[in-house]
Design an enzyme around this catalytic site. Sequence first.
Site, mmCIF file in Angstrom:
data_model
loop_
_atom_site.group_PDB
_atom_site.id
_atom_site.type_symbol
_atom_site.label_atom_id
_atom_site.label_comp_id
_atom_site.label_asym_id
_atom_site.label_seq_id
_atom_site.Cartn_x
_atom_site.Cartn_y
_atom_site.Cartn_z
ATOM 1 N N SER A 190 -87.269 147.517 29.268
ATOM 2 C CA SER A 190 -88.696 147.577 28.933
ATOM 3 C C SER A 190 -88.868 147.675 27.432
ATOM 4 O O SER A 190 -87.965 148.114 26.713
ATOM 5 C CB SER A 190 -89.340 148.801 29.589
ATOM 6 O OG SER A 190 -88.928 149.995 28.920
ATOM 7 N N ASP A 191 -90.037 147.272 26.964
ATOM 8 C CA ASP A 191 -90.419 147.646 25.611
ATOM 9 C C ASP A 191 -90.592 149.162 25.589
ATOM 10 O O ASP A 191 -90.696 149.813 26.638
ATOM 11 C CB ASP A 191 -91.709 146.932 25.203
ATOM 12 C CG ASP A 191 -91.843 146.797 23.691
ATOM 13 O OD1 ASP A 191 -91.214 147.591 22.964
ATOM 14 O OD2 ASP A 191 -92.576 145.902 23.240
ATOM 15 N N TRP A 192 -90.616 149.741 24.410
ATOM 16 C CA TRP A 192 -90.615 151.198 24.266
ATOM 17 C C TRP A 192 -91.910 151.786 24.841
ATOM 18 O O TRP A 192 -92.997 151.584 24.304
ATOM 19 C CB TRP A 192 -90.462 151.568 22.801
ATOM 20 C CG TRP A 192 -89.064 151.821 22.345
ATOM 21 C CD1 TRP A 192 -88.630 152.906 21.629
ATOM 22 C CD2 TRP A 192 -87.895 151.018 22.565
ATOM 23 N NE1 TRP A 192 -87.267 152.808 21.401
ATOM 24 C CE2 TRP A 192 -86.797 151.659 21.959
ATOM 25 C CE3 TRP A 192 -87.660 149.815 23.232
ATOM 26 C CZ2 TRP A 192 -85.502 151.159 21.992
ATOM 27 C CZ3 TRP A 192 -86.365 149.298 23.264
ATOM 28 C CH2 TRP A 192 -85.311 149.975 22.655
ATOM 29 N N GLY A 193 -91.778 152.491 25.963
ATOM 30 C CA GLY A 193 -92.945 153.096 26.589
ATOM 31 C C GLY A 193 -93.775 152.129 27.407
ATOM 32 O O GLY A 193 -94.946 152.411 27.695
ATOM 33 N N ALA A 194 -93.196 151.010 27.830
ATOM 34 C CA ALA A 194 -93.950 149.994 28.562
ATOM 35 C C ALA A 194 -93.841 150.141 30.079
ATOM 36 O O ALA A 194 -94.271 149.259 30.810
ATOM 37 C CB ALA A 194 -93.477 148.595 28.140
#
Length: 698
Positions: free
Chosen positions: A114-118
């Site tokens: 995932s993207d950071w915090g996605a």
Amino acid sequence: GGRNFESFGEDPYLASRIAVDYIKGVQQENVAATVKHFAANNQEHQRDHVNTIVDERSLNEIYFPAFKAAVEEGKVLAVMSAYNKLNGPFCSESDYLLVDKLKNEWKFNGLVMSDWGAVHSSIPTFSSGLDLEMPKGDYLNQNTLLDKIKSGELDIEKLDDKVRRILRVMFTIGLFDDYKYDSTKVNTAEHVKIALDVAKEGIVLLKNEGSILPIDISKLKSIAVIGPNSKAARSGGGSSMVDPVNPISPLEALQNKVGSKVKINFAQGLMIDGDSEPIKSKFLFTDKSGKHHGLKGEYFTNKNLEGTPAHIITDKLIDFSLDWKSPFENFPSDNFSIRWTGYLKAEKTDKYTIDVSSDDGVRLYLEDKLVIDDWNDHAVLTNSYTTKLEAGKYYKIKLEYYENAGGAIVKLGWRMPNEKLLTQAINAAKNSDIAIVFAGTSANYESEGFDRKDLILPKEQDQFIKEIVKANHNTIVVLTTGSPVFMNDWINDVPGIIEAWFPGEQAGNAIAEVLLGETNPSGKLPITFPHRWEDCSAFSTYMKEDGTTRYEDGIYVGYRHFEKNKIAPLFPFGYGLSYTQFEYSGLKLSSKEMQDNDKLEVSFTIKNIGKVAGAEVAQLYIQDVQASVDRPVKELKRFSKVHLQPGESKIIKFEIDKTALSFYNVERKSWVAEPGDFHLLIGSSSEDIRLTSPFKFE
């Protein structure tokens, strides 16, 4: 968007070719390449929750091809899911993206992170195609998943597959081997040469009226070097920002190359956001006694300045770039806040612009008045406030800052307004044989977390350029930007224009070589430059609906949009001039008829008919004359760069098959090449077509 400088351009075929070669280069060094952000993450505005609505044909023809090529041809090891939603679900839990397309249709066997915090859920995300939640397992962890896996509610085979993919990547890059690398090989002579070559290859010559370029030093006594980007090697900001080891500015490079031969009259003329110097401690005080320099800093272990500060110290100046580190031992590197209080005193009465650069949010109070209010997450950007300060007067100042995640940056600076700098620049231009204006943007305008508000050169640079041209008609403008900018206010008055982009640590040397003719520019525009924002395909839909972005332009983005709607661009896709001229001739096709499994061979000759060596990028476009669906006027399908000495000619050869003729058929869920008439077009840009030939597909 604000991250245009990170992309490979507006055309899916171009982006695919660059992506494949880039991935192969990275991964041959035992480094896992990661393609991102999958998919349709083309804006920063509301990026963490916006629902991006894109039809199936547009996804497959415009937004998927570079990812597909990265997987099938580049054998990329990792894919990052995007923040946004796509047609409903978040990308990190989208079966259509991560399972149907990526893992099943394209046979991707690497890991999906995932993207950071996605990540926004546990069960839906686990059940879909995401393998690794970044940066930590807030949703995919033993507390949320283990009991359900043990009970059989969640399929353990899915867990095994995710672990297998992660391990496969780790084994592939040698993490379990005795892998050795030489940490001393940083910025070697070979690295510097590559950085210089890459920078030179990308520079685009946009205008060269009266052959003002290259500059003939033997005919000059003086050069004015002017502009906000003259003494900096600019880059874009955010997570892709690179701090060069030994950056070379255009001013430094020109001084090194010709400073002993001609007089260089330098005047910056104008400052853009982020360029101000930190306010020195001698102007900052903890109280009105004037005995203690600096500001009182209160450091809190939360984002909201709540409770008792964990640390209270006096900071002599506010110029912090902590990156991923913590300001103190046993203090968080993320999720903290700081309040600085004290007094500001100027030595002389004048107008001052106070700049606060930060990643993430800030609030600035002057005399208890809130003058900057930007309490939001974002990559580094600068907020400014201009006011008159009286000499010797103590002004109460309070600066509040919070860091959410990622890099922690905050700087309190000031500068004189640009009016005084402008006078110096005009005088430098008047007293020089030629003036070079280095204009553009920086990491404060093109970055992560926010989109550009417009395509105007910031801080009234258009008017600045006009003033310099009035003072010296022999003016060359060098743009360092990561995206298109408007030039309508001055383009007709400036004889020479170069687009240098953000060219890295060798920026200055690369630009100087092009200006002086040591390198003949050969770059081509990977994006269309518009005359105005209203001409762009996203104008009618961008930021028009809260929480939703509708890609109503469909497949008509970039040059496809301009050509379909007969809109003249400022500069077309694929455009770029040279110090020499090229002649195209002798187009030949191996056949005028093509069948399903045939490969059509295309050849033609390019000759350098000028007086200097140069390189040309020949571009092949395909036009479907009549189709059952609406299709673009033409589409790029091949390109090749050829280097030629004066008078030299070479034969360029391309090969195409039916994939170059195909469109995505939504009903059949597949690519289709329809029988009928086609045109093959060879050009120096999407507008400058030199050779054409009809052929049939049967």
